[in-house]
Design a protein around this motif. Structure first.
Motif, PDB file in Angstrom:
ATOM      1  N   THR A  15       2.993  65.795  37.970  1.00  0.00           N
ATOM      2  CA  THR A  15       2.460  67.073  38.433  1.00  0.00           C
ATOM      3  C   THR A  15       1.044  66.872  38.948  1.00  0.00           C
ATOM      4  N   SER A  16       0.769  67.434  40.114  1.00  0.00           N
ATOM      5  CA  SER A  16      -0.568  67.380  40.700  1.00  0.00           C
ATOM      6  C   SER A  16      -1.006  68.811  40.991  1.00  0.00           C
ATOM      7  N   ARG A  38       5.141  69.496  41.822  1.00  0.00           N
ATOM      8  CA  ARG A  38       5.797  68.847  40.693  1.00  0.00           C
ATOM      9  C   ARG A  38       7.002  68.074  41.210  1.00  0.00           C
ATOM     10  N   THR A  39       7.134  66.833  40.784  1.00  0.00           N
ATOM     11  CA  THR A  39       8.243  65.989  41.207  1.00  0.00           C
ATOM     12  C   THR A  39       8.866  65.317  39.995  1.00  0.00           C
ATOM     13  N   SER A  40      10.161  65.450  39.870  1.00  0.00           N
ATOM     14  CA  SER A  40      10.890  64.755  38.811  1.00  0.00           C
ATOM     15  C   SER A  40      11.359  63.408  39.340  1.00  0.00           C
ATOM     16  N   PHE A  41      11.452  62.431  38.454  1.00  0.00           N
ATOM     17  CA  PHE A  41      11.888  61.099  38.868  1.00  0.00           C
ATOM     18  C   PHE A  41      12.637  60.423  37.724  1.00  0.00           C
ATOM     19  N   THR A  42      13.386  59.403  38.086  1.00  0.00           N
ATOM     20  CA  THR A  42      14.082  58.558  37.119  1.00  0.00           C
ATOM     21  C   THR A  42      13.743  57.110  37.453  1.00  0.00           C
TER      22      THR A  42
END
Length: 54
Positions: A15-16, A38-42
Motif C-alpha cells: 500500500t502506498s 493498494r496492490t495484492s501479490f503472490t
C-alpha cells in the motif's frame, strides 16, 4: 504480515499513500488531496537466508 499459501507461496499487499498540497497565490487558492494505491501479490519463496542469527 503475509499469509501462508500451500506450495511455498505467500500472499501480501503493498500500500502506498501520499498527500499533495498545492497553492496558487495569484489566484488566492490552495488545496490538498490524498491518494492511496493498494496492490495484492503472490510470491513463490524457494530459499530463505537468515542474517545475524545467534
Amino acid at each position: 504480515m503475509p499469509s501462508s499459501v500451500a506450495g511455498g507461496r505467500y500472499a501480501g499487499t503493498a500500500t502506498s499513500t501520499w498527500t499533495v498540497r498545492w497553492q496558487a497565490p495569484a489566484l488566492g487558492d490552495a488545496g490538498e488531496f490524498t491518494e492511496s494505491r493498494r496492490t495484492s501479490f503472490t510470491v513463490d519463496v524457494r530459499e530463505v537466508q537468515v542474517l545475524g542469527a545467534r
